[in-house]
Design an enzyme around this catalytic site. Structure first.
Site, mmCIF file in Angstrom:
data_model
loop_
_atom_site.group_PDB
_atom_site.id
_atom_site.type_symbol
_atom_site.label_atom_id
_atom_site.label_comp_id
_atom_site.label_asym_id
_atom_site.label_seq_id
_atom_site.Cartn_x
_atom_site.Cartn_y
_atom_site.Cartn_z
ATOM 1 N N GLU A 24 0.831 -1.206 0.000
ATOM 2 C CA GLU A 24 0.000 0.000 0.000
ATOM 3 C C GLU A 24 0.867 1.259 0.000
ATOM 4 O O GLU A 24 0.553 2.230 -0.666
ATOM 5 C CB GLU A 24 -0.943 0.002 1.208
ATOM 6 C CG GLU A 24 -1.965 -1.103 1.162
ATOM 7 C CD GLU A 24 -2.826 -1.129 2.410
ATOM 8 O OE1 GLU A 24 -4.045 -0.931 2.270
ATOM 9 O OE2 GLU A 24 -2.269 -1.354 3.513
ATOM 10 N N TYR A 56 -16.312 25.821 1.094
ATOM 11 C CA TYR A 56 -16.078 24.397 0.883
ATOM 12 C C TYR A 56 -14.958 24.126 -0.104
ATOM 13 O O TYR A 56 -14.407 23.026 -0.125
ATOM 14 C CB TYR A 56 -17.353 23.621 0.551
ATOM 15 C CG TYR A 56 -18.308 24.238 -0.422
ATOM 16 C CD1 TYR A 56 -19.434 24.905 0.020
ATOM 17 C CD2 TYR A 56 -18.102 24.108 -1.786
ATOM 18 C CE1 TYR A 56 -20.329 25.469 -0.871
ATOM 19 C CE2 TYR A 56 -18.992 24.655 -2.677
ATOM 20 C CZ TYR A 56 -20.100 25.336 -2.219
ATOM 21 O OH TYR A 56 -20.984 25.883 -3.103
ATOM 22 N N ILE A 75 -7.468 4.138 8.334
ATOM 23 C CA ILE A 75 -8.317 5.158 7.715
ATOM 24 C C ILE A 75 -9.162 5.893 8.764
ATOM 25 O O ILE A 75 -9.546 7.037 8.545
ATOM 26 C CB ILE A 75 -9.199 4.575 6.573
ATOM 27 C CG1 ILE A 75 -10.058 3.417 7.053
ATOM 28 C CG2 ILE A 75 -8.324 4.197 5.390
ATOM 29 C CD1 ILE A 75 -11.028 2.886 5.988
ATOM 30 N N GLU A 76 -9.418 5.267 9.921
ATOM 31 C CA GLU A 76 -10.143 5.976 10.966
ATOM 32 C C GLU A 76 -9.274 7.095 11.564
ATOM 33 O O GLU A 76 -9.783 8.163 11.927
ATOM 34 C CB GLU A 76 -10.663 5.032 12.059
ATOM 35 C CG GLU A 76 -9.655 4.083 12.651
ATOM 36 C CD GLU A 76 -9.587 2.745 11.895
ATOM 37 O OE1 GLU A 76 -9.578 2.748 10.650
ATOM 38 O OE2 GLU A 76 -9.525 1.710 12.589
ATOM 39 N N LYS A 102 -11.851 3.192 1.216
ATOM 40 C CA LYS A 102 -10.635 2.632 0.629
ATOM 41 C C LYS A 102 -11.062 1.489 -0.289
ATOM 42 O O LYS A 102 -11.289 0.364 0.183
ATOM 43 C CB LYS A 102 -9.754 2.122 1.776
ATOM 44 C CG LYS A 102 -8.432 1.592 1.412
ATOM 45 C CD LYS A 102 -7.713 1.211 2.718
ATOM 46 C CE LYS A 102 -6.333 0.764 2.488
ATOM 47 N NZ LYS A 102 -5.646 0.425 3.749
#
Length: 123
Positions: A24, A56, A75-76, A102
């Site tokens: 990765e 934004y 990812i958290e 992901k």
């Protein structure tokens, strides 16, 4: 009416190297981010005042800096870092929810994606 509203950014796409596996980090992959911002700001919503609004476009740039600027194993943890970084730029944000997807998670099976969602309340 009060000055509470929600802005959502959906499917913001970035290429980065987050994850636990060496592959990765070496190959990288695409990540998708959703951001839901709960905002309290009467000047922006009641008086159409952009100078007080959450921009934004700027939120996208902040998110991109977090996603591409540092490597996260989880990812958290990435979602939490995005929530903290965006909320620090705007006092009007009361709550922010960040979802990171992901699609190429290294799972020995078929799935659409792995996903982590963080809700961050600003005090």
């Amino acid at each position: 009416m009060n000055g509470r509203y929600v802005i959502t950014l959906k499917n913001c796409a970035f290429f980065s190297t987050h994850g636990v596996m060496e592959e990765e980090e070496r190959l990288g992959q695409r990540f998708y981010v959703d951001i839901i911002m709960h905002i309290e700001d009467e000047a922006a919503v009641l008086h159409d005042d952009f100078s007080e609004a959450v921009d934004y476009g700027e939120v996208y740039r902040i998110t991109k800096d977090v996603v591409t600027g540092r490597r996260f194993k989880l990812i958290e943890a990435l979602a939490h870092a995005i929530a903290v970084s965006v909320s620090r730029h705007y006092d009007a944000i009361r709550r922010i929810e960040v979802t990171v997807r992901k699609p190429a998670a290294p799972v020995p099976g078929l799935l659409d994606h792995a996903e982590a969602k963080v809700a961050y309340d600003v005090e």
